[in-house]
Design a protein around this motif. Structure first.
Motif, PDB file in Angstrom:
ATOM      1  N   ARG A 170     -79.712 -19.159 -58.442  1.00  0.00           N
ATOM      2  CA  ARG A 170     -79.791 -20.213 -57.421  1.00  0.00           C
ATOM      3  C   ARG A 170     -78.848 -21.356 -57.756  1.00  0.00           C
ATOM      4  O   ARG A 170     -78.221 -21.933 -56.853  1.00  0.00           O
ATOM      5  CB  ARG A 170     -81.227 -20.724 -57.307  1.00  0.00           C
ATOM      6  N   ILE A 210     -75.408 -20.302 -56.826  1.00  0.00           N
ATOM      7  CA  ILE A 210     -75.251 -20.319 -55.369  1.00  0.00           C
ATOM      8  C   ILE A 210     -75.062 -21.749 -54.875  1.00  0.00           C
ATOM      9  O   ILE A 210     -74.220 -22.010 -53.993  1.00  0.00           O
ATOM     10  CB  ILE A 210     -76.468 -19.662 -54.681  1.00  0.00           C
ATOM     11  N   ASN A 215     -72.051 -23.150 -52.760  1.00  0.00           N
ATOM     12  CA  ASN A 215     -72.252 -23.808 -51.463  1.00  0.00           C
ATOM     13  C   ASN A 215     -71.341 -25.021 -51.329  1.00  0.00           C
ATOM     14  O   ASN A 215     -70.729 -25.251 -50.290  1.00  0.00           O
ATOM     15  CB  ASN A 215     -73.711 -24.242 -51.305  1.00  0.00           C
ATOM     16  N   ARG A 232     -70.155 -15.625 -53.490  1.00  0.00           N
ATOM     17  CA  ARG A 232     -71.520 -16.045 -53.142  1.00  0.00           C
ATOM     18  C   ARG A 232     -72.330 -14.848 -52.651  1.00  0.00           C
ATOM     19  O   ARG A 232     -73.530 -14.737 -52.929  1.00  0.00           O
ATOM     20  CB  ARG A 232     -71.479 -17.145 -52.087  1.00  0.00           C
ATOM     21  N   TYR A 254     -76.080 -13.437 -53.701  1.00  0.00           N
ATOM     22  CA  TYR A 254     -77.148 -13.175 -52.741  1.00  0.00           C
ATOM     23  C   TYR A 254     -77.656 -11.739 -52.888  1.00  0.00           C
ATOM     24  O   TYR A 254     -78.865 -11.477 -52.801  1.00  0.00           O
ATOM     25  CB  TYR A 254     -76.644 -13.385 -51.315  1.00  0.00           C
TER      26      TYR A 254
END
Length: 328
Positions: free
Chosen positions: A236, A239, A243, A259, A263
């Protein structure tokens, strides 16, 4: 008797000379000329005899398999008969052999729109616009969607065809044009770097129509083979960092790819597919991304989509192995 011998010798000499000239032209790569079958096919096509024209253009192709004009005409005939799958095969063959043929991208895009493949349609239209920026000028001068024609977007109008009859291709063309114009605006502000990237995406091809490898693509392959941690919090955090990077550079296909890998590791497969598709929208010639999406489709239990992506990966990069293990 002497006159006859001289006549025979002269004819033999001329024949030898013509044969030598033909061999020389072939060796020098002289352009192919159309066969009578091509002209006959055009006449049949103009009369609306598309079935007959398809057969005749096939004969022209048999006579000269490098005749891309015959492939184009045959693809158009398949399109007129609503045999969109076969038309796409002919237009794709042209693109593989003439990767700068913007008209083939336009026709293939419209055929894809008839099959309901919106994303493929947008990609083809965007590739055509990048290769032929004059399309953008025509689009703006002719009032936007009014320039979109049935199977021949913005490049010569089809008789009796209205844009309203082809709403799917109009929508896709407008979306592709919006992407192109947005990139042009970014280029104007960034001093030309975006324009160069656009040209690279559309034109960076091998002679056989395959994309040359880049350091970024090698880095993508390394990232795909990297063993990611199992800790969800670590994933996380990565990620979140990506982002921010995507927000700062939302035209970078490699950021979406990286990314997507995270996921997928999180088993957020829909988000992974979304990012991989976005990466391919920005750079449709990266085999690593097709392979990664094939793996995700495999995990989702969609083998047909996985197989299609593997075939596409091999089409853009012949070094992709014939057999790839997608998972357990």
């Amino acid at each position: 008797m002497t006159r006859n011998l001289r006549s025979v010798s002269l004819r033999a000499g001329l024949s030898s000379g013509i044969a030598f000239s033909c061999l020389l032209l072939f060796a020098l790569g002289a352009p192919a000329f159309d066969s009578p079958a091509y002209d006959q096919g055009c006449n049949e096509m103009n009369r609306g005899d598309y079935d007959g024209a398809i057969i005749t253009f096939g004969e022209a192709i048999g006579f000269d398999m490098t005749n891309m004009r015959a492939y184009m005409k045959r693809g158009q005939c398949f399109y007129k008969l609503k045999n969109y799958e076969e038309s796409i095969k002919d237009f794709s063959h042209i693109i593989e052999n003439e990767p700068h043929n913007s008209n083939a991208y336009l026709w293939r895009g419209t055929a894809n729109s008839k099959l309901g493949d919106h994303d493929a349609t947008v990609r083809d239209y965007l590739a055509a616009i990048r290769l032929d920026p004059q399309l953008a000028k025509q689009y703006q001068e002719n009032g936007g969607a009014d320039a979109v024609q049935d199977g021949n977007t913005g490049k010569g109008r089809q008789p009796g065809t209205k844009a309203s009859e082809n709403k799917a291709s109009v929508s896709a063309y407008e979306e592709a044009m919006a992407q192109y114009l947005k990139q042009k605006d970014s280029d104007r502000l960034s001093g030309g770097q975006t324009e160069q990237a656009m040209r690279t995406a559309a034109e960076d091809t091998r002679p056989e129509g395959k994309r040359r490898r880049t350091p970024e693509m090698d880095a993508d392959k390394k990232a795909a083979n990297e063993r990611l941690p199992d800790d969800k919090d670590v994933l996380r955090d990565r990620i979140a960092k990506l982002n921010s990077a995507v927000e700062a550079d939302n035209r970078n296909p490699h950021l979406y790819f990286r990314r997507a890998l995270l996921y997928a590791k999180m088993e957020s497969y829909d988000q992974a597919i979304s990012d991989l598709t976005k990466s391919l929208d920005l750079d449709p010639m990266n085999a690593n991304v097709y392979i990664a999406r094939a793996r995700v489709y495999h995990h989702q239990g969609q083998p047909d989509l996985a197989k299609a992506d593997l075939e596409k990966a091999r089409s853009v990069d012949p070094t992709v192995p014939a057999k790839i293990r997608l998972g357990d």
